[in-house]
Motif scaffolding. Structure first.
Motif, PDB file in Angstrom:
ATOM      1  N   ASP A   1       0.786  -1.230   0.000  1.00 54.66           N
ATOM      2  CA  ASP A   1       0.000   0.000   0.000  1.00 54.66           C
ATOM      3  C   ASP A   1       0.819   1.280   0.000  1.00 54.66           C
ATOM      4  O   ASP A   1       0.240   2.371   0.004  1.00 54.66           O
ATOM      5  N   TYR A   2       2.148   1.186  -0.041  1.00 54.50           N
ATOM      6  CA  TYR A   2       2.979   2.380   0.069  1.00 54.50           C
ATOM      7  C   TYR A   2       4.047   2.429  -1.013  1.00 54.50           C
ATOM      8  O   TYR A   2       4.620   1.407  -1.375  1.00 54.50           O
ATOM      9  N   ASP A   3       4.296   3.651  -1.523  1.00 53.42           N
ATOM     10  CA  ASP A   3       5.511   3.898  -2.285  1.00 53.42           C
ATOM     11  C   ASP A   3       6.649   4.043  -1.284  1.00 53.42           C
ATOM     12  O   ASP A   3       6.459   4.602  -0.188  1.00 53.42           O
ATOM     13  N   LEU A   4       7.836   3.562  -1.649  1.00 50.89           N
ATOM     14  CA  LEU A   4       8.916   3.444  -0.681  1.00 50.89           C
ATOM     15  C   LEU A   4      10.198   4.110  -1.175  1.00 50.89           C
ATOM     16  O   LEU A   4      10.493   4.094  -2.372  1.00 50.89           O
ATOM     17  N   ALA A   5      10.950   4.655  -0.239  1.00 53.69           N
ATOM     18  CA  ALA A   5      12.269   5.210  -0.554  1.00 53.69           C
ATOM     19  C   ALA A   5      13.162   5.063   0.668  1.00 53.69           C
ATOM     20  O   ALA A   5      12.718   5.246   1.807  1.00 53.69           O
TER      21      ALA A   5
ATOM     22  N   VAL B   1      13.581   3.782   6.062  1.00 50.10           N
ATOM     23  CA  VAL B   1      12.740   3.757   4.865  1.00 50.10           C
ATOM     24  C   VAL B   1      11.528   4.639   5.109  1.00 50.10           C
ATOM     25  O   VAL B   1      10.890   4.566   6.163  1.00 50.10           O
ATOM     26  N   LYS B   2      11.212   5.454   4.108  1.00 53.94           N
ATOM     27  CA  LYS B   2      10.016   6.289   4.143  1.00 53.94           C
ATOM     28  C   LYS B   2       8.974   5.691   3.217  1.00 53.94           C
ATOM     29  O   LYS B   2       9.288   5.247   2.113  1.00 53.94           O
ATOM     30  N   GLY B   3       7.715   5.670   3.673  1.00 57.41           N
ATOM     31  CA  GLY B   3       6.627   5.200   2.840  1.00 57.41           C
ATOM     32  C   GLY B   3       5.533   6.243   2.740  1.00 57.41           C
ATOM     33  O   GLY B   3       5.300   7.002   3.682  1.00 57.41           O
ATOM     34  N   ALA B   4       4.852   6.292   1.597  1.00 55.36           N
ATOM     35  CA  ALA B   4       3.700   7.166   1.407  1.00 55.36           C
ATOM     36  C   ALA B   4       2.621   6.365   0.697  1.00 55.36           C
ATOM     37  O   ALA B   4       2.919   5.582  -0.219  1.00 55.36           O
ATOM     38  N   LEU B   5       1.370   6.519   1.114  1.00 62.35           N
ATOM     39  CA  LEU B   5       0.277   5.768   0.505  1.00 62.35           C
ATOM     40  C   LEU B   5       0.342   5.868  -1.011  1.00 62.35           C
ATOM     41  O   LEU B   5       0.452   6.964  -1.571  1.00 62.35           O
TER      42      LEU B   5
ATOM     43  N   VAL C   1      -5.601   6.882   9.622  1.00 66.15           N
ATOM     44  CA  VAL C   1      -4.886   6.265   8.507  1.00 66.15           C
ATOM     45  C   VAL C   1      -3.500   6.901   8.395  1.00 66.15           C
ATOM     46  O   VAL C   1      -3.385   8.119   8.255  1.00 66.15           O
ATOM     47  N   PRO C   2      -2.430   6.109   8.470  1.00 62.61           N
ATOM     48  CA  PRO C   2      -1.085   6.672   8.350  1.00 62.61           C
ATOM     49  C   PRO C   2      -0.760   7.002   6.894  1.00 62.61           C
ATOM     50  O   PRO C   2      -0.454   6.116   6.106  1.00 62.61           O
ATOM     51  N   VAL C   3      -0.812   8.273   6.546  1.00 64.18           N
ATOM     52  CA  VAL C   3      -0.517   8.693   5.172  1.00 64.18           C
ATOM     53  C   VAL C   3       0.935   8.413   4.832  1.00 64.18           C
ATOM     54  O   VAL C   3       1.271   7.991   3.730  1.00 64.18           O
ATOM     55  N   SER C   4       1.813   8.632   5.797  1.00 64.00           N
ATOM     56  CA  SER C   4       3.239   8.407   5.592  1.00 64.00           C
ATOM     57  C   SER C   4       3.788   7.629   6.777  1.00 64.00           C
ATOM     58  O   SER C   4       3.246   7.689   7.886  1.00 64.00           O
TER      59      SER C   4
ATOM     60  N   ASP D   1       4.504  14.811  -5.017  1.00 66.57           N
ATOM     61  CA  ASP D   1       5.691  15.340  -4.336  1.00 66.57           C
ATOM     62  C   ASP D   1       5.977  14.628  -3.023  1.00 66.57           C
ATOM     63  O   ASP D   1       6.623  15.188  -2.130  1.00 66.57           O
ATOM     64  N   TRP D   2       5.547  13.372  -2.885  1.00 63.77           N
ATOM     65  CA  TRP D   2       5.619  12.708  -1.587  1.00 63.77           C
ATOM     66  C   TRP D   2       7.042  12.593  -1.042  1.00 63.77           C
ATOM     67  O   TRP D   2       7.248  12.596   0.174  1.00 63.77           O
TER      68      TRP D   2
END
Length: 293
Positions: free
Chosen positions: A174-178, A193-197, A228-231, A259-260
């Motif tokens: 469920d998250y884009d990751l970097a 690691v950072k995640g964004a929905l 809901v955790p957006v990030s 721009d997440w």
């Protein structure tokens, strides 16, 4: 007990509830991002380290997906995980401490003493079929039991129900990751690691906003359900891949989805796992419950 009072009490317990994720079998092959299993050691971390902030040193693009996959394989390879837990939320303001046990992808137990609006005790026991919750406040005690009907989905990633493997599985889906850096967290070397929905998850939650979401222009985060955790930020132990910090972060309206990577986010919930013990026998009684503790 009035419905309002019961609902308020369940809020404390509900902060840690989630939906169990069905897990696939993984090939425990080479793990390029983490040390080998033979190098994994128990970690003794100081309990009151106010400087326990991850210092991101550099952004490394394109490596987060295999890193999280490797971490998930490692988590599934351990026969058991036990840790001291520290817990804090910003809204409402609470903090607490306790212990966490996990054995395989299904069994887990969490005990927390929470301090905030009013002190409370929270116990959650997951036996693989039912999540049993007991929440005690100075005024009352509430128990709850939820049986699983797989497969279920939820945007929440609360540790008590999903466990570490389930949390990482949901993070992948469920998250884009970097990867946003590496550093030291309370004496432990970590990779962050950072995640964004991602667009698929957001579209499920807000189908009427699909066009904005798919274009990357979506920015009205207040439309999401509360909690809901957006990030997310996950700090993985560099030696054993166990998450040492799980942090949910909110995003203000106006920050566009495209721009997440550059979002300025605000912490809402933080779970720290410290004094991690791996592959130790856990008595079966840990994963049972009764009216007492």
């Amino acid at each position: 007990m009035s419905d309002n009072r019961r609902n308020l009490t369940l809020v404390a317990a509900g902060v840690l509830l989630a939906v169990l994720t069905a897990l696939c079998a993984f090939d425990l092959s080479s793990l390029p991002y983490f040390a080998s299993s033979a190098q994994a050691q128990n970690v003794d971390v100081a309990s009151n380290d106010d400087s326990a902030a991850v210092a991101a040193e550099e952004v490394v693009s394109g490596e987060a997906v295999p890193l999280v996959a490797d971490a998930l394989r490692r988590i599934l390879s351990y026969s058991s995980i036990e840790a001291r837990m520290e817990y804090a939320t910003k809204t409402p303001v609470t903090n607490g401490a306790g212990r966490y046990w996990e054995q395989g992808p299904l069994l887990r137990r969490m005990e927390l003493k929470l301090r905030g609006v009013e002190d409370s005790l929270l116990l959650q026991v997951n036996d693989g079929k039912t999540l049993w919750t007991r929440c005690e406040t100075p005024r009352e005690t509430v128990t709850d039991s939820i049986r699983y009907q797989l497969p279920l989905r939820s945007p929440q990633l609360y540790l008590g129900k999903l466990g570490l493997a389930g949390l990482l599985t949901r993070l992948q889906e469920d998250y884009d990751l970097a990867v946003v850096g590496s550093g030291n967290l309370a004496g432990e070397q970590v990779i962050v690691v950072k995640g964004a929905l991602n667009k698929d998850a957001l579209t499920r939650m807000l189908p009427k906003r699909e066009e904005e979401i798919r274009s990357g222009e979506f920015s009205t985060w207040s439309e999401l359900r509360t909690g809901v955790p957006v990030s997310m930020l996950i700090a993985f132990g560099a030696t054993d891949a166990v998450p040492r910090r799980i942090q949910y972060r909110a995003v203000r309206d106006g920050a566009t989805l495209r721009d997440w990577r550059q979002w300025e986010t605000q912490e809402t919930l933080t779970i720290d796992l410290r004094e991690v013990l791996l592959n130790r026998p856990i008595a079966p009684t840990v994963f049972t419950h009764s009216e007492g503790w």
